[in-house]
Motif scaffolding. Structure first.
Motif, PDB file in Angstrom:
ATOM      1  N   SER A   5       0.836  -1.205   0.000  1.00  0.00           N
ATOM      2  CA  SER A   5       0.000   0.000   0.000  1.00  0.00           C
ATOM      3  C   SER A   5       0.867   1.251   0.000  1.00  0.00           C
ATOM      4  O   SER A   5       0.584   2.227  -0.710  1.00  0.00           O
ATOM      5  N   PHE A   6       1.935   1.223   0.788  1.00  0.00           N
ATOM      6  CA  PHE A   6       2.858   2.355   0.862  1.00  0.00           C
ATOM      7  C   PHE A   6       3.519   2.587  -0.498  1.00  0.00           C
ATOM      8  O   PHE A   6       3.638   3.725  -0.969  1.00  0.00           O
ATOM      9  N   LYS A   7       3.923   1.507  -1.142  1.00  0.00           N
ATOM     10  CA  LYS A   7       4.574   1.592  -2.452  1.00  0.00           C
ATOM     11  C   LYS A   7       3.630   2.177  -3.501  1.00  0.00           C
ATOM     12  O   LYS A   7       4.031   3.017  -4.322  1.00  0.00           O
ATOM     13  N   LYS A   8       2.371   1.761  -3.491  1.00  0.00           N
ATOM     14  CA  LYS A   8       1.400   2.267  -4.465  1.00  0.00           C
ATOM     15  C   LYS A   8       1.203   3.773  -4.321  1.00  0.00           C
ATOM     16  O   LYS A   8       1.113   4.501  -5.313  1.00  0.00           O
ATOM     17  N   VAL A   9       1.140   4.246  -3.079  1.00  0.00           N
ATOM     18  CA  VAL A   9       0.971   5.680  -2.846  1.00  0.00           C
ATOM     19  C   VAL A   9       2.207   6.443  -3.316  1.00  0.00           C
ATOM     20  O   VAL A   9       2.103   7.531  -3.894  1.00  0.00           O
ATOM     21  N   LEU A  10       3.387   5.885  -3.120  1.00  0.00           N
ATOM     22  CA  LEU A  10       4.617   6.504  -3.621  1.00  0.00           C
ATOM     23  C   LEU A  10       4.580   6.633  -5.144  1.00  0.00           C
ATOM     24  O   LEU A  10       4.988   7.659  -5.704  1.00  0.00           O
ATOM     25  N   GLU A  11       4.095   5.597  -5.812  1.00  0.00           N
ATOM     26  CA  GLU A  11       4.032   5.605  -7.276  1.00  0.00           C
ATOM     27  C   GLU A  11       3.015   6.628  -7.788  1.00  0.00           C
ATOM     28  O   GLU A  11       3.202   7.221  -8.852  1.00  0.00           O
ATOM     29  N   GLU A  12       1.958   6.851  -7.037  1.00  0.00           N
ATOM     30  CA  GLU A  12       0.890   7.760  -7.461  1.00  0.00           C
ATOM     31  C   GLU A  12       1.218   9.231  -7.208  1.00  0.00           C
ATOM     32  O   GLU A  12       0.739  10.109  -7.930  1.00  0.00           O
ATOM     33  N   ASN A  13       2.006   9.512  -6.175  1.00  0.00           N
ATOM     34  CA  ASN A  13       2.195  10.888  -5.714  1.00  0.00           C
ATOM     35  C   ASN A  13       3.680  11.252  -5.763  1.00  0.00           C
ATOM     36  O   ASN A  13       4.459  10.856  -4.894  1.00  0.00           O
ATOM     37  N   SER A  14       4.062  12.026  -6.782  1.00  0.00           N
ATOM     38  CA  SER A  14       5.477  12.366  -6.963  1.00  0.00           C
ATOM     39  C   SER A  14       6.004  13.256  -5.842  1.00  0.00           C
ATOM     40  O   SER A  14       7.172  13.150  -5.453  1.00  0.00           O
ATOM     41  N   GLN A  15       5.158  14.152  -5.310  1.00  0.00           N
ATOM     42  CA  GLN A  15       5.609  15.019  -4.217  1.00  0.00           C
ATOM     43  C   GLN A  15       5.901  14.199  -2.966  1.00  0.00           C
ATOM     44  O   GLN A  15       6.883  14.439  -2.262  1.00  0.00           O
ATOM     45  N   PHE A  16       5.049  13.224  -2.702  1.00  0.00           N
ATOM     46  CA  PHE A  16       5.273  12.328  -1.566  1.00  0.00           C
ATOM     47  C   PHE A  16       6.578  11.557  -1.752  1.00  0.00           C
ATOM     48  O   PHE A  16       7.351  11.377  -0.805  1.00  0.00           O
ATOM     49  N   ALA A  17       6.840  11.114  -2.983  1.00  0.00           N
ATOM     50  CA  ALA A  17       8.082  10.394  -3.273  1.00  0.00           C
ATOM     51  C   ALA A  17       9.301  11.288  -3.044  1.00  0.00           C
ATOM     52  O   ALA A  17      10.311  10.852  -2.470  1.00  0.00           O
ATOM     53  N   LEU A  18       9.209  12.561  -3.472  1.00  0.00           N
ATOM     54  CA  LEU A  18      10.315  13.504  -3.260  1.00  0.00           C
ATOM     55  C   LEU A  18      10.524  13.776  -1.772  1.00  0.00           C
ATOM     56  O   LEU A  18      11.664  13.842  -1.292  1.00  0.00           O
TER      57      LEU A  18
END
Length: 215
Positions: free
Chosen positions: A101-114
């Motif tokens: 679930s955490f990985k999917k949200v990272l893939e969807e939200n570039s700002q969260f990934a940054l």
């Protein structure tokens, strides 16, 4: 926590649907080195230590973690294993979020990934500084840097109850327990740091900073 501020309501729902909370007593293990990394942990209450264990049973404490801190190791997106152990220093609680679930949200939200990259880089810089201290500083310099770290980064006060034993301090500084006791006694006599069991009060921060700089 601020790291999740960029998430949409739907993404927050995904995180919340896949998480659960566990309470731990002092001394209990939240995460075990070598175990499978199936969840990302977020400390919500208490104080924990992150430490590496070698085959001989010796430990090296990498950091002390306070509430509202994400605990995510290098095994995430690599070998899916924990590369350190996390142990509660006090009664603590932590939320565990499913990795997928955490990985999917990272893939969807570039700002969260940054934001996540920035968070992890901050941790890496701290570890590099710690390695430099261990490699190049003398006994007093190592302990001075450790007390400054605890004061500024963990407890945000010059007077604090650390819940760390003298052995914990030894494992945090790369010193022997006897060396830690001896230096703390000297600093108490010199009016630099007052200490009693797990209580510390920095009396002369300028002197402690100078010791840390000079090593």
């Amino acid at each position: 926590m601020s790291l999740f501020q960029s998430l949409t309501d739907g993404q927050l729902d995904k995180i919340n649907e896949s998480r659960f909370e566990i309470r731990f007593g002092a001394g209990e293990t939240l995460i075990k080195q070598g175990g499978p990394l199936t969840h990302i942990a977020c400390l919500t209450k208490g104080l924990v230590k992150i430490h590496i264990e070698n085959h001989g049973g010796d430990c090296f404490i990498m950091s002390v973690v306070r509430p509202m801190t994400l605990i995510i190791g290098p095994g995430f997106l690599r070998d899916n294993r924990h590369h350190y152990t996390v142990t509660a220093l006090t009664e603590s609680s932590a939320c565990f979020i499913q990795v997928e679930s955490f990985k999917k949200v990272l893939e969807e939200n570039s700002q969260f990934a940054l934001d996540m990259i920035a968070f992890l880089n901050k941790k890496i810089i701290r570890h590099y500084q710690n390695i430099g201290n261990l490699a190049h500083k003398h006994m007093q310099g190592k302990l001075a840097e450790t007390l400054i770290y605890l004061s500024e980064d963990v407890f945000q006060s010059q007077e604090f109850k650390s819940n760390l034993s003298r052995q914990d301090l030894a494992e945090l500084t790369g010193l022997t327990k006897e060396s830690v006791i001896r230096v703390l006694k000297e600093w108490k006599e010199e009016g630099i740091v007052d200490s009693n069991s797990d209580y510390f009060k920095i009396l002369n921060k300028d002197s402690l900073l100078k010791i840390g700089r000079n090593g």
